[in-house]
Scaffold this motif. Structure first.
Motif, mmCIF file in Angstrom:
data_model
loop_
_atom_site.group_PDB
_atom_site.id
_atom_site.type_symbol
_atom_site.label_atom_id
_atom_site.label_comp_id
_atom_site.label_asym_id
_atom_site.label_seq_id
_atom_site.Cartn_x
_atom_site.Cartn_y
_atom_site.Cartn_z
ATOM 1 N N LEU A 1 77.474 61.667 7.484
ATOM 2 C CA LEU A 1 76.185 61.153 7.949
ATOM 3 C C LEU A 1 76.200 59.619 7.970
ATOM 4 O O LEU A 1 75.732 58.998 8.931
ATOM 5 N N LYS A 2 76.777 59.012 6.952
ATOM 6 C CA LYS A 2 76.893 57.551 6.905
ATOM 7 C C LYS A 2 77.788 57.050 8.040
ATOM 8 O O LYS A 2 77.521 56.014 8.647
ATOM 9 N N ASP A 3 78.840 57.804 8.341
ATOM 10 C CA ASP A 3 79.766 57.471 9.416
ATOM 11 C C ASP A 3 79.032 57.433 10.767
ATOM 12 O O ASP A 3 79.132 56.465 11.517
ATOM 13 N N ILE A 4 78.277 58.489 11.071
ATOM 14 C CA ILE A 4 77.610 58.554 12.373
ATOM 15 C C ILE A 4 76.451 57.561 12.446
ATOM 16 O O ILE A 4 76.147 57.035 13.518
ATOM 17 N N TYR A 5 75.843 57.257 11.329
ATOM 18 C CA TYR A 5 74.776 56.254 11.307
ATOM 19 C C TYR A 5 75.353 54.888 11.660
ATOM 20 O O TYR A 5 74.791 54.153 12.478
ATOM 21 N N PHE A 6 76.500 54.550 11.087
ATOM 22 C CA PHE A 6 77.191 53.309 11.435
ATOM 23 C C PHE A 6 77.531 53.316 12.925
ATOM 24 O O PHE A 6 77.317 52.327 13.630
ATOM 25 N N ALA A 7 78.065 54.455 13.388
ATOM 26 C CA ALA A 7 78.461 54.568 14.796
ATOM 27 C C ALA A 7 77.275 54.343 15.723
ATOM 28 O O ALA A 7 77.371 53.600 16.708
ATOM 29 N N GLU A 8 76.141 54.971 15.431
ATOM 30 C CA GLU A 8 74.961 54.806 16.284
ATOM 31 C C GLU A 8 74.533 53.336 16.345
ATOM 32 O O GLU A 8 74.148 52.839 17.404
ATOM 33 N N ARG A 9 74.607 52.650 15.232
ATOM 34 C CA ARG A 9 74.212 51.239 15.217
ATOM 35 C C ARG A 9 75.180 50.381 16.043
ATOM 36 O O ARG A 9 74.760 49.428 16.698
ATOM 37 N N GLN A 10 76.456 50.746 16.036
ATOM 38 C CA GLN A 10 77.427 50.031 16.873
ATOM 39 C C GLN A 10 77.179 50.318 18.357
ATOM 40 O O GLN A 10 77.295 49.444 19.200
ATOM 41 N N ILE A 11 76.838 51.560 18.648
ATOM 42 C CA ILE A 11 76.557 51.959 20.030
ATOM 43 C C ILE A 11 75.329 51.213 20.553
ATOM 44 O O ILE A 11 75.293 50.811 21.716
ATOM 45 N N LEU A 12 74.350 51.004 19.691
ATOM 46 C CA LEU A 12 73.157 50.243 20.087
ATOM 47 C C LEU A 12 73.520 48.827 20.527
ATOM 48 O O LEU A 12 72.855 48.248 21.387
ATOM 49 N N ARG A 13 74.565 48.272 19.964
ATOM 50 C CA ARG A 13 75.029 46.929 20.363
ATOM 51 C C ARG A 13 75.840 46.969 21.646
ATOM 52 O O ARG A 13 75.834 46.017 22.419
ATOM 53 N N ALA A 14 76.575 48.067 21.847
ATOM 54 C CA ALA A 14 77.486 48.156 22.994
ATOM 55 C C ALA A 14 76.779 48.524 24.298
ATOM 56 O O ALA A 14 77.158 48.038 25.371
ATOM 57 N N LEU A 15 75.761 49.368 24.218
ATOM 58 C CA LEU A 15 75.119 49.858 25.456
ATOM 59 C C LEU A 15 74.519 48.763 26.334
ATOM 60 O O LEU A 15 74.680 48.833 27.560
ATOM 61 N N PRO A 16 73.845 47.751 25.791
ATOM 62 C CA PRO A 16 73.323 46.699 26.678
ATOM 63 C C PRO A 16 74.444 45.973 27.443
ATOM 64 O O PRO A 16 74.286 45.636 28.617
ATOM 65 N N LYS A 17 75.581 45.765 26.797
ATOM 66 C CA LYS A 17 76.727 45.123 27.465
ATOM 67 C C LYS A 17 77.242 46.008 28.591
ATOM 68 O O LYS A 17 77.575 45.514 29.671
ATOM 69 N N MET A 18 77.302 47.308 28.327
ATOM 70 C CA MET A 18 77.784 48.236 29.346
ATOM 71 C C MET A 18 76.807 48.302 30.518
ATOM 72 O O MET A 18 77.226 48.344 31.672
ATOM 73 N N ALA A 19 75.513 48.270 30.212
ATOM 74 C CA ALA A 19 74.501 48.303 31.277
ATOM 75 C C ALA A 19 74.613 47.052 32.152
ATOM 76 O O ALA A 19 74.526 47.137 33.378
ATOM 77 N N ARG A 20 74.816 45.909 31.521
ATOM 78 C CA ARG A 20 74.966 44.661 32.297
ATOM 79 C C ARG A 20 76.223 44.688 33.154
ATOM 80 O O ARG A 20 76.242 44.173 34.268
ATOM 81 N N ALA A 21 77.293 45.289 32.647
ATOM 82 C CA ALA A 21 78.565 45.307 33.366
ATOM 83 C C ALA A 21 78.580 46.313 34.519
ATOM 84 O O ALA A 21 79.281 46.114 35.505
ATOM 85 N N ALA A 22 77.807 47.380 34.404
ATOM 86 C CA ALA A 22 77.821 48.443 35.427
ATOM 87 C C ALA A 22 77.418 47.891 36.789
ATOM 88 O O ALA A 22 76.522 47.061 36.899
ATOM 89 N N GLN A 23 78.087 48.365 37.812
ATOM 90 C CA GLN A 23 77.799 47.920 39.172
ATOM 91 C C GLN A 23 76.746 48.801 39.845
ATOM 92 O O GLN A 23 75.884 48.306 40.549
ATOM 93 N N SER A 24 76.815 50.090 39.611
ATOM 94 C CA SER A 24 75.880 51.037 40.217
ATOM 95 C C SER A 24 74.531 50.964 39.508
ATOM 96 O O SER A 24 74.466 50.949 38.279
ATOM 97 N N SER A 25 73.464 50.948 40.296
ATOM 98 C CA SER A 25 72.129 50.908 39.695
ATOM 99 C C SER A 25 71.850 52.200 38.920
ATOM 100 O O SER A 25 71.176 52.172 37.890
ATOM 101 N N GLU A 26 72.413 53.310 39.380
ATOM 102 C CA GLU A 26 72.211 54.577 38.684
ATOM 103 C C GLU A 26 72.908 54.577 37.314
ATOM 104 O O GLU A 26 72.360 55.055 36.322
ATOM 105 N N LEU A 27 74.104 53.995 37.257
ATOM 106 C CA LEU A 27 74.820 53.906 35.982
ATOM 107 C C LEU A 27 74.113 52.929 35.035
ATOM 108 O O LEU A 27 73.971 53.216 33.846
ATOM 109 N N LYS A 28 73.649 51.800 35.583
ATOM 110 C CA LYS A 28 72.878 50.852 34.759
ATOM 111 C C LYS A 28 71.663 51.551 34.139
ATOM 112 O O LYS A 28 71.403 51.420 32.947
ATOM 113 N N ALA A 29 70.948 52.304 34.963
ATOM 114 C CA ALA A 29 69.754 53.019 34.491
ATOM 115 C C ALA A 29 70.136 54.080 33.453
ATOM 116 O O ALA A 29 69.420 54.276 32.469
ATOM 117 N N GLY A 30 71.265 54.733 33.665
ATOM 118 C CA GLY A 30 71.730 55.734 32.712
ATOM 119 C C GLY A 30 72.044 55.124 31.350
ATOM 120 O O GLY A 30 71.677 55.688 30.312
#
Length: 165
Positions: free
Chosen positions: A15-44
């Motif tokens: 549980l501690k492992d996945i909690y750490f992972a979720e917090r890291q994912i929260l940091r990574a997703l905005p970067k991925m959204a900015r990098a995505a070229q497709s508007s549908e992928l950005k929205a996803g």
């Protein structure tokens, strides 16, 4: 003599492992959204960011239900998966293959989460934690749906765009 470890100990550790992972994912997703070229992928990615925030809150509820403090434990697996995604963003920036690469990186994250949540849900059921099972199942269903959406985006657009270039 060391205390013998139990399924409860393993559940809490994971549980501690996945909690750490979720917090890291929260940091990574905005970067991925900015990098995505497709508007549908950005929205996803943006939609999944909102889901991930709710998932982290759900994990806090799980910690409360088992009487433990919500805390993360460094998860080298998710750090490696995220680092690979960052590498794809750098190496394929501005190319037709970028979105296909972003989707593959996102699916690696989803598959890790699906494995963790599936295991935690099974262990929670074994431990008789019915309230916890439903919280973990809700997240597992969201992760599975996100994976299916990513597959659809890959097969209907991103992969063909990358191939055609």
């Amino acid at each position: 003599m060391a205390k013998e470890k139990t399924l409860e100990d393993l559940f809490y550790d994971t549980l501690k492992d996945i909690y750490f992972a979720e917090r890291q994912i929260l940091r990574a997703l905005p970067k991925m959204a900015r990098a995505a070229q497709s508007s549908e992928l950005k929205a996803g990615f943006q939609k999944h960011l909102e889901e991930t925030e709710a998932q982290a809150e759900r994990l806090q509820q799980v910690f409360e239900k088992i009487g433990k403090r919500a805390q993360g434990k460094t998860c080298e697996a998710i750090q490696g998966i995220i680092a690979e995604g960052e590498e794809i963003m750098e190496e394929f920036k501005g190319t037709p293959a970028l979105d296909a690469g972003l989707i593959s990186a996102a699916q690696a994250v989803e598959h890790y989460e699906i494995a963790r949540y599936g295991t935690l849900k099974t262990w929670a059921a074994t431990l008789g934690l019915k309230d916890v099972v439903s919280l973990l199942d809700q997240t597992l269903q969201e992760e599975t749906a996100t994976d299916k959406t990513l597959s659809r985006l890959a097969t209907t657009a991103a992969n063909q765009k990358a191939k055609a270039a």
